[in-house]
Motif scaffolding. Structure first.
Motif, PDB file in Angstrom:
ATOM      1  N   ARG A 143       0.848  -1.226   0.056  1.00 45.74           N
ATOM      2  CA  ARG A 143       0.002  -0.191  -0.073  1.00 45.74           C
ATOM      3  C   ARG A 143       0.986   1.291  -0.196  1.00 45.74           C
ATOM      4  NH1 ARG A 143      -2.883  -3.366   3.583  1.00 45.74           N
ATOM      5  NH2 ARG A 143      -2.275  -2.522   5.377  1.00 45.74           N
ATOM      6  N   LYS A 144       2.173   1.142   0.772  1.00 48.34           N
ATOM      7  CA  LYS A 144       2.997   2.252   0.636  1.00 48.34           C
ATOM      8  C   LYS A 144       3.400   2.344  -0.591  1.00 48.34           C
ATOM      9  CE  LYS A 144       7.145   4.004   3.209  1.00 48.34           C
ATOM     10  NZ  LYS A 144       8.021   3.680   4.259  1.00 48.34           N
ATOM     11  N   SER A 145       3.790   1.658  -1.282  1.00 45.29           N
ATOM     12  CA  SER A 145       4.356   1.620  -2.777  1.00 45.29           C
ATOM     13  C   SER A 145       3.209   2.203  -3.723  1.00 45.29           C
ATOM     14  CB  SER A 145       4.714   0.030  -3.190  1.00 45.29           C
ATOM     15  OG  SER A 145       5.967  -0.348  -2.815  1.00 45.29           O
ATOM     16  N   THR A 146       2.024   1.960  -3.512  1.00 41.88           N
ATOM     17  CA  THR A 146       0.947   2.407  -4.412  1.00 41.88           C
ATOM     18  C   THR A 146       0.886   3.776  -4.210  1.00 41.88           C
ATOM     19  OG1 THR A 146      -0.238   0.201  -4.270  1.00 41.88           O
ATOM     20  CG2 THR A 146      -1.577   2.056  -4.793  1.00 41.88           C
ATOM     21  N   ARG A 147       0.909   4.293  -2.863  1.00 43.63           N
ATOM     22  CA  ARG A 147       0.945   5.780  -2.550  1.00 43.63           C
ATOM     23  C   ARG A 147       2.034   6.506  -3.152  1.00 43.63           C
ATOM     24  NH1 ARG A 147      -0.465   3.720   2.733  1.00 43.63           N
ATOM     25  NH2 ARG A 147       1.514   4.416   3.316  1.00 43.63           N
ATOM     26  N   ILE A 148       3.177   5.940  -2.752  1.00 39.97           N
ATOM     27  CA  ILE A 148       4.555   6.720  -3.274  1.00 39.97           C
ATOM     28  C   ILE A 148       4.431   6.828  -4.513  1.00 39.97           C
ATOM     29  CG2 ILE A 148       6.871   6.429  -3.504  1.00 39.97           C
ATOM     30  CD1 ILE A 148       6.817   5.101  -0.792  1.00 39.97           C
ATOM     31  N   THR A 149       4.180   5.750  -5.556  1.00 41.01           N
ATOM     32  CA  THR A 149       4.313   5.845  -7.229  1.00 41.01           C
ATOM     33  C   THR A 149       2.829   6.034  -7.645  1.00 41.01           C
ATOM     34  OG1 THR A 149       4.220   3.437  -6.949  1.00 41.01           O
ATOM     35  CG2 THR A 149       6.392   4.523  -7.124  1.00 41.01           C
ATOM     36  N   GLU A 150       1.844   6.354  -6.796  1.00 43.40           N
ATOM     37  CA  GLU A 150       0.740   6.645  -7.391  1.00 43.40           C
ATOM     38  C   GLU A 150       0.085   5.702  -8.542  1.00 43.40           C
ATOM     39  OE1 GLU A 150       0.664  10.774  -8.696  1.00 43.40           O
ATOM     40  OE2 GLU A 150       0.542  11.556  -6.684  1.00 43.40           O
ATOM     41  N   LEU A 151       0.124   4.454  -8.026  1.00 46.14           N
ATOM     42  CA  LEU A 151      -0.117   3.361  -9.107  1.00 46.14           C
ATOM     43  C   LEU A 151      -1.469   3.015  -9.231  1.00 46.14           C
ATOM     44  CD1 LEU A 151       2.586   0.558  -8.002  1.00 46.14           C
ATOM     45  CD2 LEU A 151       2.873   2.392  -9.672  1.00 46.14           C
ATOM     46  N   GLU A 152      -1.887   2.686 -10.472  1.00 47.08           N
ATOM     47  CA  GLU A 152      -3.348   2.279 -10.722  1.00 47.08           C
ATOM     48  C   GLU A 152      -3.419   0.526 -11.428  1.00 47.08           C
ATOM     49  OE1 GLU A 152      -4.544   4.782 -14.004  1.00 47.08           O
ATOM     50  OE2 GLU A 152      -4.522   6.640 -12.331  1.00 47.08           O
ATOM     51  N   PHE A 153      -2.100  -0.004 -10.944  1.00 48.48           N
ATOM     52  CA  PHE A 153      -2.329  -1.448 -11.146  1.00 48.48           C
ATOM     53  C   PHE A 153      -1.876  -2.411  -9.826  1.00 48.48           C
ATOM     54  CE2 PHE A 153       1.915   0.368 -12.481  1.00 48.48           C
ATOM     55  CZ  PHE A 153       2.867  -0.621 -12.015  1.00 48.48           C
ATOM     56  N   PRO A 154      -2.220  -3.590  -9.641  1.00 50.58           N
ATOM     57  CA  PRO A 154      -2.149  -4.150  -8.154  1.00 50.58           C
ATOM     58  C   PRO A 154      -0.730  -4.532  -7.982  1.00 50.58           C
ATOM     59  CG  PRO A 154      -3.233  -5.555  -9.852  1.00 50.58           C
ATOM     60  CD  PRO A 154      -3.220  -4.388 -10.609  1.00 50.58           C
ATOM     61  N   ILE A 155      -0.399  -4.619  -6.938  1.00 47.26           N
ATOM     62  CA  ILE A 155       0.940  -5.195  -6.139  1.00 47.26           C
ATOM     63  C   ILE A 155       0.589  -6.339  -5.458  1.00 47.26           C
ATOM     64  CG2 ILE A 155       2.819  -4.732  -4.552  1.00 47.26           C
ATOM     65  CD1 ILE A 155       2.948  -1.834  -5.281  1.00 47.26           C
ATOM     66  N   LEU A 156       0.951  -7.337  -5.724  1.00 47.85           N
ATOM     67  CA  LEU A 156       0.871  -8.893  -5.072  1.00 47.85           C
ATOM     68  C   LEU A 156       1.796  -8.976  -4.044  1.00 47.85           C
ATOM     69  CD1 LEU A 156      -0.501 -10.709  -8.134  1.00 47.85           C
ATOM     70  CD2 LEU A 156      -1.753  -9.056  -6.571  1.00 47.85           C
ATOM     71  N   SER A 157       1.619  -9.406  -3.320  1.00 44.23           N
ATOM     72  CA  SER A 157       2.333 -10.094  -2.015  1.00 44.23           C
ATOM     73  C   SER A 157       2.805 -11.389  -2.426  1.00 44.23           C
ATOM     74  CB  SER A 157       2.200  -9.718  -0.537  1.00 44.23           C
ATOM     75  OG  SER A 157       1.965  -8.350  -0.319  1.00 44.23           O
TER      76      SER A 157
END
Length: 218
Positions: free
Chosen positions: A124-138
């Motif tokens: 979620r931090k990655s998504t906020r920092i880079t303003e992503l519109e695609f999913p990051i999977l753990s």
């Protein structure tokens, strides 16, 4: 500016100790030694390549929802990028480049997901920092990365350096193993066969997003 030119400029500033960096000079040979040893190990040549069948997987996204590669492939070709984590500036710059390229990918019908060993909170931090519109999977324990032949163990001397940086991977990844994936990008066709593969044991080197377009359109 290309993605690699951006990464090269960042690396030059980091090595030169330009603001906001204040890294001591002795760390650079240590990190370069680890990269050189990983290259010499031949690990990248043993990773999955074009023509191989991609393993199916199911992983949770940053919201805890299970995402399966089979579901994604039912919608179109799958672009899969493996990265080290939110703590890696090279990875973040690559994610930003992929985000900028996302409209082009969507126009081809391709699906894009990023995979890292970090916890959902760090995704979620990655998504906020880079303003992503695609999913990051753990990817817990880098198990999916291992299935693609990407998982490797950090040498002891690099672990000690990372600890000094505050890059506590066991905490970031909720995994005591001190393993990471080699950065990699794959295009997987709807038949499950890998059409494009770029694996680099040097984390400062990343392919341009446009490099995979021909494979997607095939």
């Amino acid at each position: 500016m290309t993605l690699q030119a951006t990464l090269d400029a960042f690396r030059a500033d980091f090595k030169a100790g330009k603001p906001p960096f204040n890294a001591p000079a002795h760390i650079h040979p240590i990190m370069e030694r680890a990269t050189a040893e990983l290259i010499a190990s031949g690990a990248a040549q043993r990773a999955l390549k074009v023509g191989d069948k991609a393993p199916l997987f199911s992983l949770k996204n940053a919201d805890g929802e299970l995402v399966s590669s089979a579901q994604l492939l039912a919608k179109g070709p799958l672009v899969l990028t493996f990265y080290r984590g939110v703590w890696c500036p090279y990875c973040n710059m690559e994610l930003e480049a992929l985000q900028a390229f996302l409209p082009t990918l969507k126009a081809t019908g391709a699906q894009l997901v990023a995979v890292s060993p970090q916890t959902a909170a760090n995704s979620r931090k990655s998504t906020r920092i880079t303003e992503l519109e695609f999913p990051i999977l753990s990817d817990p324990h880098n198990d999916v990365a291992a299935a693609f032949g990407l998982r490797f163990e950090l040498p002891d001397y690099l672990i000690e350096l990372y600890k000094g940086f505050g890059n506590n991977l066991p905490l970031i990844n909720d995994d005591p193993s001190w393993t990471l994936p080699m950065p990699a990008r794959y295009v997987i066709g709807q038949d499950g066969v890998i059409r494009y593969a770029e694996v680099n044991p040097d984390y400062t080197q990343r392919p341009e997003p446009s490099d995979m377009l021909d494979a997607i359109k095939r």
